[in-house]
Every structure is written in C-alpha cells, then in structure tokens.
Design an enzyme around this catalytic site. Structure first.
Site, PDB file in Angstrom:
ATOM      1  N   ASN A  86       3.495   8.375   2.475  1.00 18.71           N
ATOM      2  CA  ASN A  86       4.159   8.139   3.761  1.00 18.71           C
ATOM      3  C   ASN A  86       3.968   6.699   4.237  1.00 18.71           C
ATOM      4  OD1 ASN A  86       1.543   7.971   4.622  1.00 18.71           O
ATOM      5  ND2 ASN A  86       1.602   9.745   5.975  1.00 18.71           N
ATOM      6  N   GLY A  87       3.443   5.851   3.348  1.00 15.55           N
ATOM      7  CA  GLY A  87       3.256   4.446   3.694  1.00 15.55           C
ATOM      8  C   GLY A  87       1.841   4.081   4.080  1.00 15.55           C
ATOM      9  N   TYR A  98       9.799  -4.532  11.076  1.00 12.85           N
ATOM     10  CA  TYR A  98       9.270  -5.535  10.154  1.00 12.85           C
ATOM     11  C   TYR A  98       9.772  -5.255   8.735  1.00 12.85           C
ATOM     12  CZ  TYR A  98       5.475  -2.091   9.201  1.00 12.85           C
ATOM     13  OH  TYR A  98       4.755  -0.967   8.878  1.00 12.85           O
ATOM     14  N   CYS A 151      -1.829   2.444   8.488  1.00 12.37           N
ATOM     15  CA  CYS A 151      -2.705   1.987   7.405  1.00 12.37           C
ATOM     16  C   CYS A 151      -4.123   1.772   7.919  1.00 12.37           C
ATOM     17  CB  CYS A 151      -2.171   0.682   6.826  1.00 12.37           C
ATOM     18  SG  CYS A 151      -0.605   0.878   5.935  1.00 12.37           S
ATOM     19  N   ASN A 206      -6.646  -1.057   8.089  1.00 12.45           N
ATOM     20  CA  ASN A 206      -6.708  -2.518   7.979  1.00 12.45           C
ATOM     21  C   ASN A 206      -8.146  -2.991   7.862  1.00 12.45           C
ATOM     22  OD1 ASN A 206      -3.909  -3.707  10.066  1.00 12.45           O
ATOM     23  ND2 ASN A 206      -3.964  -2.519   8.177  1.00 12.45           N
ATOM     24  N   HIS A 226      -5.675  -1.796   3.143  1.00 17.57           N
ATOM     25  CA  HIS A 226      -5.308  -3.148   2.705  1.00 17.57           C
ATOM     26  C   HIS A 226      -5.847  -4.205   3.659  1.00 17.57           C
ATOM     27  CE1 HIS A 226      -2.059  -3.910   5.715  1.00 17.57           C
ATOM     28  NE2 HIS A 226      -1.910  -2.591   5.670  1.00 17.57           N
TER      29      HIS A 226
END
Length: 401
Positions: free
Chosen positions: A321-322, A307, A344, A346, A326
C-alpha cells in the site's frame, strides 16, 4: 456243535474280509501321499493388470503408470513411446509390480510389453495408452520472492503464483501436489489468497515465525496435473532456501522510535516518524508487516497528496500500500517527536542505511498502537494479520461447512 462253530467262524471271517475290502477301497480315495491319491490342484494362470487400461486416451501425464502381476512375477517390462523412447521405471522387491519413475510426455502413444511368469505358466504384458494433448492450455507456476539458495527472514511466506485463474477444484488438485520439507519440525499450512488479474496465488505460512537457520525445500509436482478448464500443469517447481537470523522490527507509533531486535538482542534503537494519525489515509497500519523488497533509491508518487517522483533513499518495502522504511531528511524535525508521514516510517539517512543493510525478504515489522489495522486491502502479504485458525481455513483442502 462243531459244524455250528465252524459256520460262525466262517461268518466272522467273511465280515473281516469285507471290512478289509472296504478299507482298501476307502484308501484309494484319500487325498494323502502314496499311490492312488487324488490329482494335485492345478496352479492358477498368471494375470496382468496395466494402468492406464489398454486403449485409454487423453491420459493426464500425472497419472501413475503401473503393471501389476497376480500369481506371477514380472520380467523385462518396458513402456515405450511410438518413437522408441522408453519410459524409465522400477520393479518392486517382490517382482510383482512395475512403476514408472518418470511421467510421460503429452500427446504421445505408449506401449506396454514384457512377461509375467508363474507356476501356472506365462503371459505377455500388453496394452497401449495415449496421453492428453494440452493444445497450449498449460498453467505455469512461479515462486517470485524466493530464489534458489537464498536466505530469508523468519516471517517469509512461500508464495506460488499461477498465470491463470484456477477453479476451487483445480486449487485442491494443486495443493495435493505441494510439499514443504524442513530440517526441523515446523507446523504450517497453505492458504489461497484472493485471485488477482494475473491469476491465482497460494502461500505457505508457518503457524509461528520460522525457527532461525531452518533449511527448507518446497516442491510443486505439477507437470501434467489436470486443472479443469485451465488445462494442465506445465512443469514441476522446486526451491531450496534457508531461514536466516531472527530479526524483528518493533515499531510502536506512540513511541516515535523504531527498534531492531536480532536474535533477542537490540541492535538498533532510533528516532522515527510514522503516519499522521489525524488522517486515516496516512496512518501507518498496525499489524505484522513483512519485508518484500528493498532499493537504495525509489521515486515515490502519491497524486492524492500532490507529490510526484520524489526521490528517496534506502527504502525497504513493508507492504503493497506504499509503506516503506526509508530515509527522509525533510522530516528530520519530527523524528522521535511526532508522526507526520504519509504512512511510511521515516528515519535519518544514516539510520535508514544502517537498517537497510540488515533487511532481508521475510523479516517481520511489527507495528502497534496505530488506529488502522493492516488488512488484505493493503496488498499481497497480509498473512500474519490472520489467526492460525483463520489462516488454515484458506486451504483448498480445509473442510467446508
């Protein structure tokens, strides 16, 4: 008989006269007051020591500039550059030591002058020295995450970055010039993290989370400090800031929920989805993360998983590291039920916005019960993954075995 007695008294009288003469003679040599005493000791002549020594060259501007008088007091001491600019200074209470209160400029000659006067006379204060020429070898320090007067979270590290790589000796020289002052007692330590392509970096971390509402000032007195092959410190750096409220995110990946606790009270308890446990590349790392930034909109890219520039909202970064907290409506089916993300946390749009509005740089996010721990491989801020003893060992001034 009378003649014999007369001779005996004459002999006694002679002895008494002789004794009186001896006593009179001895009195002239006694070191007591009155006529005939020995001369008083001569007062010592004044002596003056200037530092740097007369004729010194390549003097680092961080060097202490002093004048010291012995057997005298100082008068009218000045240290002046060749162009007439005076170097500010102050005299000690006893008048025997003068110290510069400002560091001298690079590549400049200075001259000492003044007088030292005492019981033994007076002497002139003299001498010259020349400071080092850095020849553009100047090391700049910055504090990228903490602005002057800002409010930060209770896990916030103080970071100083340098625009070049420093040797171990230079790191020790820097650390000796760093101070952290707090409005309440806080135990903490500096720790040097691995150098990056940008240069060296050092963090100050408290032993435990900062006490809420603490006032903090960090000062780096680096101007003119010699740093080996890297050159000299370019300038001083000071930041004053405040520790805010005690807000902690509790993130148990097995609960599929995210809980926000502020000053001991739960203020948010919402369904969440964490990283997919069956793929170690996607696992949300366990350990104490630290909020480092936030943005209402971010574009996320991960070529490994195919993506690119995916638009996400209300994103709070918790590692390099991302990992973010969010909004992701596309994963709403999994919130509170299962972990499906790429690492992440979510949330729904409304819940992500509610958390986003409260997040500060330095807030801790405590992730537990995932299969992969947070480590230095995950970016700049992994300070809280280390024990206090491990953290202290990162100081350049820590004993080395």
């Amino acid at each position: 008989m009378a003649e014999r007695r007369s001779r005996r008294w004459l002999w006694i009288g002679a002895v008494l006269v002789a004794g009186a003469a001896l006593l009179s003679a001895s009195q002239t040599t006694l070191p007591f007051g009155g006529p005939g005493r020995a001369a008083a000791a001569v007062a010592a002549a004044p002596r003056v020591v200037v530092s740097p020594a007369d004729g010194s060259t390549d003097v680092a501007p961080a060097t202490a500039i002093t004048v010291a008088a012995f057997d005298a007091t100082l008068q009218d001491v000045t240290v002046t550059a060749a162009d007439g600019t005076p170097l500010p200074g102050a005299l000690s209470a006893d008048g025997r030591t003068w110290s510069a209160t400002q560091r001298p400029a690079f590549a400049t000659e200075y001259r000492f002058s003044g007088t030292a006067a005492g019981p033994g006379g007076s002497v002139a204060v003299t001498g010259t020295f020349r400071t080092a020429d850095p020849q553009d070898r100047l090391v700049t320090a910055s504090a990228p995450w903490i602005g002057e007067g800002t409010t930060v979270g209770i896990a916030a590290p103080i970071e100083l970055r340098f625009d070049t790589t420093l040797s171990e000796e230079a790191k020790a020289a820097v650390e000796r010039r760093l101070t952290v002052k707090t409005s309440v007692p806080v135990e903490g330590s500096w720790g040097w993290l691995p150098d990056t392509k940008r240069g060296s970096r050092v963090h100050w971390r408290p032993k435990d989370y900062w006490p809420p509402n603490t006032q903090v000032t960090v000062h780096a007195a680096l101007y003119g400090v010699p740093l080996g092959d890297a050159g000299f410190g370019e300038s001083d750096l000071t930041r004053s800031f405040t520790i805010g409220r005690a807000q902690i995110v509790k993130a148990d990946v097995t609960s599929h929920r995210m809980v926000v606790i502020r000053d001991g009270e739960v203020v948010l308890d919402v369904p969440a989805s964490y990283g997919l446990e069956s793929d170690s590349r996607r696992v949300t790392r366990s350990g104490i993360h630290v909020v480092t930034s936030k943005s209402p909109t971010v574009y996320m890219t991960n070529p490994t998983f195919g993506y690119y520039n995916v638009k996400m909202h209300w994103a709070v970064r918790i590692s390099d590291n991302g990992e973010f907290i969010h909004a992701n409506p596309a994963s709403a089916y999994a919130h509170g039920r299962q972990n499906v993300t790429h690492g992440c946390v979510n949330l729904s749009t409304a819940n992500a916005k509610a958390y986003y509005d409260t997040a500060l740089y330095g807030d801790p996010v405590e992730v537990v019960n995932s299969s992969v721990p947070l480590s230095k491989a995950d970016g700049d801020v992994y300070d809280w993954t280390l024990s206090w003893e491990e953290w202290q060992s990162l100081s350049a001034l820590a004993p080395r075995s």
